[in-house]
Design an enzyme around this catalytic site. Structure first.
Site, short mmCIF file in Angstrom:
data_model
loop_
_atom_site.label_atom_id
_atom_site.label_comp_id
_atom_site.label_asym_id
_atom_site.label_seq_id
_atom_site.Cartn_x
_atom_site.Cartn_y
_atom_site.Cartn_z
CE1 TYR A 1 -18.69 -35.49 54.10
CE2 TYR A 1 -16.94 -34.14 55.01
CZ TYR A 1 -18.24 -34.58 55.04
OH TYR A 1 -19.09 -34.10 56.00
CG PHE B 1 -26.49 -32.32 57.99
CD1 PHE B 1 -26.75 -33.58 57.44
CD2 PHE B 1 -25.41 -32.17 58.84
CE1 PHE B 1 -25.94 -34.66 57.75
CE2 PHE B 1 -24.60 -33.26 59.15
CZ PHE B 1 -24.87 -34.51 58.61
C1 LIG Z 1 -25.74 -30.44 54.64
C2 LIG Z 1 -24.59 -30.91 55.47
N1 LIG Z 1 -23.93 -30.04 56.27
C3 LIG Z 1 -22.87 -30.44 57.02
C4 LIG Z 1 -22.44 -31.74 56.99
C5 LIG Z 1 -21.31 -32.31 57.82
O1 LIG Z 1 -20.40 -31.50 58.37
P1 LIG Z 1 -18.97 -32.11 58.75
O2 LIG Z 1 -18.21 -32.24 57.46
O3 LIG Z 1 -18.38 -31.14 59.67
O4 LIG Z 1 -19.17 -33.45 59.37
C6 LIG Z 1 -23.09 -32.67 56.17
C7 LIG Z 1 -22.61 -34.08 56.14
O5 LIG Z 1 -23.13 -34.96 55.54
C8 LIG Z 1 -24.18 -32.25 55.40
O6 LIG Z 1 -24.84 -33.12 54.62
#
Ligand SMILES: Cc1ncc(COP(=O)(O)O)c(C=O)c1O
Length: 424
Positions: free
Chosen positions: A247, A145
């Site tokens: 979430y 990500f």
């Molecule tokens: C694998 C992964 N890491 C991190 C995040 C997002 O991080 P944050 O909650 O800080 O926006 C996501 C969001 O979809 C995700 O899919």
């Protein structure tokens, strides 16, 4: 060969699966998506994005109302002493027990995933380098990500560390062999996602963790797409560090804080970089100089987002009630159903399945590939069917076992079929 080649067959199979679903009753516990007025009135008919933003529980609204009236409304600031100071650790323990396979005292709920990855990656890098100054490499993969990759880049620049990139097959994900090739005596930390956000590939967490340890390095797992849907046995596999959002399958709501895990054996030697007063050994002494709290509290930086933790608390209890094995089993049935429809009804339109064919290697979502995915996703949203578009040409079908029915998935995929058929 899939036998689901007609809309009737798809609907009949969905009805069969719903009738046999032991978790079907849990749908009632979520806030309804509309009043049955239909897509023309802007209502969602099929929510296929529960792996991005989980639906709210009715109990979440009630609990938020209660905290406003009681703990915040009448106990006021006394609630910090009475219950809120310990909430990040208490709730962390519960998330750890129900969803992560973590014994108490190793999980905290705080910050955002992004901030937590920053804190833990820096802490891990510093700990590894302090033990052995030759360890200055962070291993990351090109399919992870964006936030994970960007943070690793930022830390490398900030801390004079070196990035080592694994380039996995985008249709699957990082393998043990690729990790073995990337790690060595200069590796400090390996940062990977447990379930790939695009393909849904489940990385071999036990095998990769072992390979990283054999190279003398630490592993930091991003559990955003696995927590609350597939088993994550952090203690059993001797994981060092893990972070995830709340979430998605933990239904904490938009902007809900993240969770972070630090194995008990590492806590005393890890220094996190955002050392605020709430992680201090004695926050209210307000003295000169930072002295980290013993245990997980040291990974907290500032005032915890108390209201933001309330829906998560409700969902964790619901997961405990339903039981993670049943949730995981339904996730597998849901993804298998999507694959069956894709290989039957949708294959004639050139739709591909871009998630692993092996059910044991895929998480809770399925990515369908089609050259017109971007436009199709927009048209699906207009028709009240809500999946996600993922670059370059994927429609991500995200299902959440406690709130998604097979009929809902069937209706969503039938709308997609109709759109593709109409293009003639
Ligand atoms: C694998 C992964 N890491 C991190 C995040 C997002 O991080 P944050 O909650 O800080 O926006 C996501 C969001 O979809 C995700 O899919």
């Amino acid at each position: 060969m899939s036998t689901l080649t007609t809309p009737d067959a798809v609907r009949a199979r969905a009805a069969e699966l719903d009738a046999a679903d032991p978790l079907a009753g849990y749908r009632e516990r979520f806030v309804p998506m509309g009043e049955g007025r239909g897509a023309e009135a802007g209502e969602v008919l099929a929510y296929l994005d529960g792996n991005s933003l989980g639906r709210p529980l009715k109990a979440a609204g009630e609990a938020l109302d209660r905290i406003v009236r009681e703990a915040w409304g009448t106990r006021l600031i006394r609630s910090w002493d009475e219950q809120w100071m310990d909430l990040p650790l208490r709730l962390g323990d519960r998330v750890g027990e129900v969803a992560l396979g973590a014994a108490p005292g190793q999980v905290v709920v705080a910050d955002s995933t992004t901030v937590m990855i920053y804190k833990f990656l820096r802490a891990g890098l510093e700990a590894a380098r302090t033990a052995d100054p030759a360890r200055r490499q962070i291993v990351v993969d090109t399919e992870n990500f964006p936030t994970d990759r960007y943070i690793a880049e930022g830390i490398a620049a900030e801390c004079d560390a070196e990035l080592v990139w694994i380039e996995p097959d985008p249709a699957t994900g990082v393998t043990v062999d690729e990790v073995r090739e990337a790690v060595g005596p200069a590796t400090a930390v390996v940062l990977l996602s447990h379930v790939a956000y695009k393909s849904a590939w489940i990385a071999d967490l036990p095998g990769i963790t072992r390979a990283v340890h054999e190279a003398g390095a630490l592993v930091l797992w991003d559990l955003c797409h696995s927590a609350g849907v597939i088993p994550v046995d952090l203690d059993a596999h001797e994981v060092d560090l893990a972070v995830g959002c709340t979430y998605k399958y933990l239904n904490g709501g938009p902007g809900a804080p993240a969770f972070g895990y630090v194995a008990a054996r590492h806590q005393a030697s890890m220094r996190q970089p955002i050392q605020g007063w709430m992680g201090h050994a004695e926050p209210f002494r307000m003295g000169p100089g930072y002295e980290p709290s013993p245990g997980m509290r040291r990974f907290i930086s500032g005032t915890p987002p108390v209201l933001g933790m309330v829906p998560l608390g409700e969902m964790v209890e619901l997961l405990a009630e339903a039981g993670m094995p049943a949730v995981t089993a339904k996730a597998a049935d849901l993804t298998a159903f999507v694959v069956e429809v894709a290989e039957g009804l949708l294959a004639r339109h050139g739709v591909r399945v871009d998630s692993p064919a092996d059910p044991a290697r895929r998480g809770g979502h399925i990515t369908l590939g089609h050259p017109d995915s971007r436009e199709l996703t927009a048209r699906l949203w207009e028709a009240g069917v809500v999946p996600d578009f993922r670059n370059p040409d994927g429609i991500r079908i995200g299902m959440s076992p406690l709130s998604t029915s097979f009929a809902e998935v069937a209706e969503g995929l039938l709308v997609l079929d109709g759109l593709l058929a109409g293009r003639g």
